[in-house]
Design a protein around this motif. Structure first.
Motif, PDB file in Angstrom:
ATOM      1  N   SER A  30    -107.903-104.914  69.667  1.00  0.00           N
ATOM      2  CA  SER A  30    -107.598-105.742  70.839  1.00  0.00           C
ATOM      3  C   SER A  30    -106.178-105.475  71.340  1.00  0.00           C
ATOM      4  N   ARG A  31    -105.809-106.179  72.409  1.00  0.00           N
ATOM      5  CA  ARG A  31    -104.447-106.023  72.928  1.00  0.00           C
ATOM      6  C   ARG A  31    -103.416-106.581  71.957  1.00  0.00           C
ATOM      7  N   ASN A  32    -103.845-107.359  70.987  1.00  0.00           N
ATOM      8  CA  ASN A  32    -102.943-107.904  69.960  1.00  0.00           C
ATOM      9  C   ASN A  32    -102.902-107.030  68.703  1.00  0.00           C
ATOM     10  N   GLY A  33    -103.507-105.859  68.778  1.00  0.00           N
ATOM     11  CA  GLY A  33    -103.560-104.983  67.604  1.00  0.00           C
ATOM     12  C   GLY A  33    -102.190-104.588  67.081  1.00  0.00           C
ATOM     13  N   ALA A  34    -101.283-104.275  67.968  1.00  0.00           N
ATOM     14  CA  ALA A  34     -99.933-103.892  67.536  1.00  0.00           C
ATOM     15  C   ALA A  34     -99.210-105.079  66.896  1.00  0.00           C
ATOM     16  N   SER A  35     -99.416-106.272  67.451  1.00  0.00           N
ATOM     17  CA  SER A  35     -98.803-107.473  66.865  1.00  0.00           C
ATOM     18  C   SER A  35     -99.368-107.726  65.479  1.00  0.00           C
ATOM     19  N   TYR A  36    -100.666-107.522  65.342  1.00  0.00           N
ATOM     20  CA  TYR A  36    -101.301-107.723  64.039  1.00  0.00           C
ATOM     21  C   TYR A  36    -100.765-106.719  63.019  1.00  0.00           C
ATOM     22  N   ALA A  37    -100.656-105.463  63.407  1.00  0.00           N
ATOM     23  CA  ALA A  37    -100.121-104.446  62.498  1.00  0.00           C
ATOM     24  C   ALA A  37     -98.690-104.793  62.099  1.00  0.00           C
ATOM     25  N   ALA A  38     -97.898-105.262  63.048  1.00  0.00           N
ATOM     26  CA  ALA A  38     -96.520-105.660  62.747  1.00  0.00           C
ATOM     27  C   ALA A  38     -96.498-106.867  61.807  1.00  0.00           C
ATOM     28  N   PHE A  39     -97.441-107.789  62.003  1.00  0.00           N
ATOM     29  CA  PHE A  39     -97.529-108.969  61.130  1.00  0.00           C
ATOM     30  C   PHE A  39     -97.802-108.543  59.690  1.00  0.00           C
ATOM     31  N   VAL A  40     -98.773-107.661  59.504  1.00  0.00           N
ATOM     32  CA  VAL A  40     -99.108-107.191  58.151  1.00  0.00           C
ATOM     33  C   VAL A  40     -97.942-106.379  57.579  1.00  0.00           C
ATOM     34  N   ASP A  41     -97.295-105.579  58.410  1.00  0.00           N
ATOM     35  CA  ASP A  41     -96.115-104.833  57.945  1.00  0.00           C
ATOM     36  C   ASP A  41     -95.020-105.786  57.472  1.00  0.00           C
ATOM     37  N   HIS A  42     -94.830-106.881  58.185  1.00  0.00           N
ATOM     38  CA  HIS A  42     -93.823-107.856  57.780  1.00  0.00           C
ATOM     39  C   HIS A  42     -94.205-108.509  56.459  1.00  0.00           C
ATOM     40  N   LEU A  43     -95.480-108.781  56.293  1.00  0.00           N
ATOM     41  CA  LEU A  43     -95.951-109.330  55.017  1.00  0.00           C
ATOM     42  C   LEU A  43     -95.678-108.341  53.887  1.00  0.00           C
ATOM     43  N   LEU A  44     -95.964-107.071  54.118  1.00  0.00           N
ATOM     44  CA  LEU A  44     -95.708-106.049  53.095  1.00  0.00           C
ATOM     45  C   LEU A  44     -94.213-105.903  52.815  1.00  0.00           C
ATOM     46  N   TYR A  45     -93.396-106.008  53.855  1.00  0.00           N
ATOM     47  CA  TYR A  45     -91.945-105.959  53.667  1.00  0.00           C
ATOM     48  C   TYR A  45     -91.484-107.138  52.812  1.00  0.00           C
ATOM     49  N   SER A  46     -92.012-108.326  53.098  1.00  0.00           N
ATOM     50  CA  SER A  46     -91.672-109.510  52.304  1.00  0.00           C
ATOM     51  C   SER A  46     -92.093-109.319  50.854  1.00  0.00           C
ATOM     52  N   ALA A  47     -93.279-108.783  50.660  1.00  0.00           N
ATOM     53  CA  ALA A  47     -93.763-108.531  49.302  1.00  0.00           C
ATOM     54  C   ALA A  47     -92.869-107.525  48.591  1.00  0.00           C
ATOM     55  N   GLU A  48     -92.507-106.478  49.281  1.00  0.00           N
ATOM     56  CA  GLU A  48     -91.635-105.454  48.691  1.00  0.00           C
ATOM     57  C   GLU A  48     -90.309-106.066  48.253  1.00  0.00           C
ATOM     58  N   GLN A  49     -89.724-106.884  49.113  1.00  0.00           N
ATOM     59  CA  GLN A  49     -88.451-107.516  48.788  1.00  0.00           C
ATOM     60  C   GLN A  49     -88.588-108.428  47.572  1.00  0.00           C
ATOM     61  N   MET A  50     -89.620-109.253  47.569  1.00  0.00           N
ATOM     62  CA  MET A  50     -89.772-110.236  46.498  1.00  0.00           C
ATOM     63  C   MET A  50     -90.193-109.593  45.181  1.00  0.00           C
ATOM     64  N   LEU A  51     -91.137-108.663  45.220  1.00  0.00           N
ATOM     65  CA  LEU A  51     -91.632-108.060  43.988  1.00  0.00           C
ATOM     66  C   LEU A  51     -90.572-107.194  43.317  1.00  0.00           C
ATOM     67  N   THR A  52     -89.611-106.711  44.086  1.00  0.00           N
ATOM     68  CA  THR A  52     -88.522-105.936  43.506  1.00  0.00           C
ATOM     69  C   THR A  52     -87.638-106.818  42.627  1.00  0.00           C
ATOM     70  N   VAL A  53     -87.455-108.067  43.038  1.00  0.00           N
ATOM     71  CA  VAL A  53     -86.595-108.965  42.254  1.00  0.00           C
ATOM     72  C   VAL A  53     -87.375-109.863  41.296  1.00  0.00           C
ATOM     73  N   ASP A  54     -88.665-110.111  41.603  1.00  0.00           N
ATOM     74  CA  ASP A  54     -89.444-111.004  40.743  1.00  0.00           C
ATOM     75  C   ASP A  54     -90.928-110.613  40.783  1.00  0.00           C
ATOM     76  N   PRO A  55     -91.360-109.771  39.846  1.00  0.00           N
ATOM     77  CA  PRO A  55     -92.759-109.313  39.831  1.00  0.00           C
ATOM     78  C   PRO A  55     -93.789-110.425  39.643  1.00  0.00           C
ATOM     79  N   SER A  56     -93.370-111.599  39.214  1.00  0.00           N
ATOM     80  CA  SER A  56     -94.328-112.681  39.003  1.00  0.00           C
ATOM     81  C   SER A  56     -94.945-113.181  40.322  1.00  0.00           C
ATOM     82  N   TRP A  57     -94.415-112.752  41.450  1.00  0.00           N
ATOM     83  CA  TRP A  57     -94.953-113.134  42.747  1.00  0.00           C
ATOM     84  C   TRP A  57     -96.158-112.281  43.159  1.00  0.00           C
ATOM     85  N   GLU A  58     -96.578-111.355  42.331  1.00  0.00           N
ATOM     86  CA  GLU A  58     -97.652-110.438  42.720  1.00  0.00           C
ATOM     87  C   GLU A  58     -98.928-111.177  43.106  1.00  0.00           C
TER      88      GLU A  58
END
Length: 150
Positions: free
Chosen positions: A76-104
């Motif tokens: 859809s026309r929101n496809g790029a926003s959705y991809a950015a949303f998931v990328d942000h989630l992955l970025y958040s996961a990367e940041q958190m899992l680097t300091v605390d793996p218990s968040w997996e």
């Protein structure tokens, strides 16, 4: 007594120099430990901030946070926003899992509504090498050989 000091001046000076050097080394080690601890605290705070920002995005955009049909959303026309949303989630996961793996498990739950996107051929997932085991496990647990979305 003064005679003893006069007779042993060289040894006393050498001993004082050794003690000074040991104190200097101990101070350097202490500074290094303090800097490492401050860095760890800063990285943990940064990770919490990234996750907090992601939660704010999820509240502001519930259709992206829990898509009814991720494949249709990607097209859809929101496809790029959705991809950015998931990328942000992955970025958040990367940041958190680097300091605390218990968040997996938390991030596995957060990614579950996005499994179709994660398993699709159109997904371009970029992550740090430290995230590779997490992403590999996530994809192995529910992605077939064929892409989910075309």
């Amino acid at each position: 007594m003064m005679g003893w000091f006069r007779n042993n001046t060289a040894q006393i000076e050498a001993g004082a120099a050794v003690v000074t050097a040991l104190v200097a080394v101990a101070a350097l080690v202490g500074v290094k430990l303090q800097l490492d601890a401050a860095d760890e605290i800063q990285r943990a705070q940064s990770a919490r901030d990234a996750y907090r920002a992601h939660l704010a995005l999820a509240v502001a955009h519930p259709a992206l946070a829990d898509p009814v049909d991720a494949c249709a959303l990607m097209g859809s026309r929101n496809g790029a926003s959705y991809a950015a949303f998931v990328d942000h989630l992955l970025y958040s996961a990367e940041q958190m899992l680097t300091v605390d793996p218990s968040w997996e498990s938390t991030f596995a739950e957060e990614l579950e509504p996005h499994r179709a996107y994660m398993c699709s051929s159109v997904a371009t997932i970029s992550y740090d090498a430290a995230m590779e085991p997490f992403i590999t496990r996530f994809l192995a647990e529910g992605c077939d050989e064929a892409p989910v979305c075309e």
